[in-house]
Design an enzyme around this catalytic site. Structure first.
Site, short mmCIF file in Angstrom:
data_model
loop_
_atom_site.label_atom_id
_atom_site.label_comp_id
_atom_site.label_asym_id
_atom_site.label_seq_id
_atom_site.Cartn_x
_atom_site.Cartn_y
_atom_site.Cartn_z
N ASP A 73 0.84 -1.20 0.00
CA ASP A 73 0.00 0.00 0.00
C ASP A 73 0.88 1.25 0.00
OD1 ASP A 73 0.73 -0.65 2.75
OD2 ASP A 73 -0.67 0.92 3.39
N GLU A 135 0.13 -0.74 5.81
CA GLU A 135 1.20 -0.17 6.63
C GLU A 135 1.09 1.34 6.71
OE1 GLU A 135 5.19 1.42 7.76
OE2 GLU A 135 4.01 1.78 5.93
N GLU A 164 12.02 -1.31 4.27
CA GLU A 164 11.75 0.13 4.28
C GLU A 164 12.95 0.91 3.73
OE1 GLU A 164 9.13 1.87 4.93
OE2 GLU A 164 7.80 0.36 5.78
#
Length: 376
Positions: A73, A135, A164
């Site tokens: 997302d 997230e 990340e």
């Protein structure tokens, strides 16, 4: 089959998966992983009609077990892009698109790295993917719920790598081995509304609110430690709702956030806020939400292996860091050792989010080197 990192990155970027929409991103990824021999579990969690899409995939049953965690997302694109945000346009040596750095590019890189190894040999242990579609949103029924399912089903890994974007400017600069916790609190103090010329007939809640915020801000929470900067309390909003100049308001509220290191627990800080508030406003209402606890993965042989892999590909020895905001690693760290490493984050959440093609290739090579060094 071998999955080209650019091809997969572009396919994922073309899915407009703005939270909570999935727009086909997880289905596409699941199909690719299935063709690579992964067993697939689609795990929607949450209330009926508003479930969070999640994906878990695993190949192999033996140890060691390495898990890659991430999210498909993305945040809303905003206005003013030079290229359509979900067109996955390449200009020169740059790939543009919402999610390019945060973090569809990393998902593509890890998938491609696994496929490159499988193209020549079988894995010696097992690799899994924990991918959520929530997230960037409330994160209520994403990674946390999947982890509970993984524990119940016997899928907790020896180590989890979260993709990340950890690097400020150049790939290879930083590995995140921890994150600060985050606490949000709203304190509402009620008084008695009245005319400013007759203060004895009113009770001004602002005066107590100002005294309370001064008391909270006056405390030095800590001085930091070897891995974390000092904890910080910041006032984020004061709401009175009074536009008149001659009225003492009947209510005042303050909202604050504490980013805290591993010298504190969220519940302890919440108790301190409540006790301090009662000294100034015994009848105040207090609403506290702990987004996540601070965590630290002390550098171990897995983290050292990751650092060696980064240095082998980029020539840079990455520093270990705990700064920045929160990520889903805060949930994973309760189950297994966790570290974060991904792309350059300079454009994440910005208009014209992008990744250099060379960085995509480098990250794929780092992940492949790490998977091999991990013992797989």
């Amino acid at each position: 089959m071998e999955v080209p990192v650019l091809e997969l990155a572009q396919a994922l970027l073309k899915c407009p998966s703005v939270t909570p929409a999935d727009a086909g991103a997880l289905t596409y990824l699941a199909d690719v992983l299935a063709r690579l021999g992964f067993e697939i579990w689609h795990l929607p969690f949450g209330p009926e009609g508003a479930q969070t899409p999640n994906l878990f995939a695993r190949r192999g049953q033996a140890g060691p077990h390495l898990c890659f965690a991430g999210h498909t997302d993305v945040v809303p694109p905003g206005e003013g892009w030079r290229h359509p945000p979900f067109a996955a346009t390449i200009e020169g040596d740059v790939l543009y698109g919402r999610g390019a750095s945060d973090m569809k590019g990393a998902i593509a890189a890890f998938t491609s790295a696994v496929s490159t190894i499988l193209h020549t040999r079988e894995l010696r242990g097992s690799v899994s993917f924990l991918i959520t579609g929530d997230e960037e949103g409330a994160a209520q029924h994403g990674t946390r719920d999947v982890l509970a399912w993984m524990k119940a089903e016997g899928h907790i890994p020896d180590f989890c790598l979260v993709g990340e974007p950890t690097n400020p400017e150049k790939i290879g600069e930083t590995i995140k081995i921890g994150r600060r916790g985050s606490l949000n609190a709203t304190v509402t103090i009620r008084g008695v509304q009245g005319h400013v010329a007759y203060p004895h007939r009113a009770d001004n809640p602002i005066h107590r609110l100002v005294a309370l915020t001064h008391a909270l801000r006056s405390r030095t929470l800590d001085a930091g430690n070897a891995w974390f900067q000092p904890s910080s309390l910041q006032i984020t909003n004061i709401e009175v709702g009074n536009d008149a100049t001659n009225i003492i308001p009947g209510q005042a509220a303050v909202r604050l956030n504490i980013r805290f290191n591993n010298l504190h627990r969220g519940t302890e800080l919440a108790q301190w806020i409540e006790e301090t508030t009662r000294d100034y406003a015994p009848d105040a209402s207090i609403d506290v939400a702990i987004s996540g606890e601070a965590f630290l993965t002390e550098p171990n042989h897995y983290v050292e292996s990751l650092a060696r892999s980064v240095e082998a590909v980029t020539g840079r020895r990455p520093r270990m860091d705990t700064s920045g905001g929160t990520s889903d690693a805060r949930f994973i760290a309760s189950y297994c050792p966790t570290a974060e490493f991904g792309l350059v984050g300079a454009t994440m959440h910005k208009v014209d989010e992008a990744v250099h093609l060379g960085d995509l290739d480098a990250l794929r090579d780092i992940y492949r080197t790490f998977i091999q060094d991990f013992g797989l």
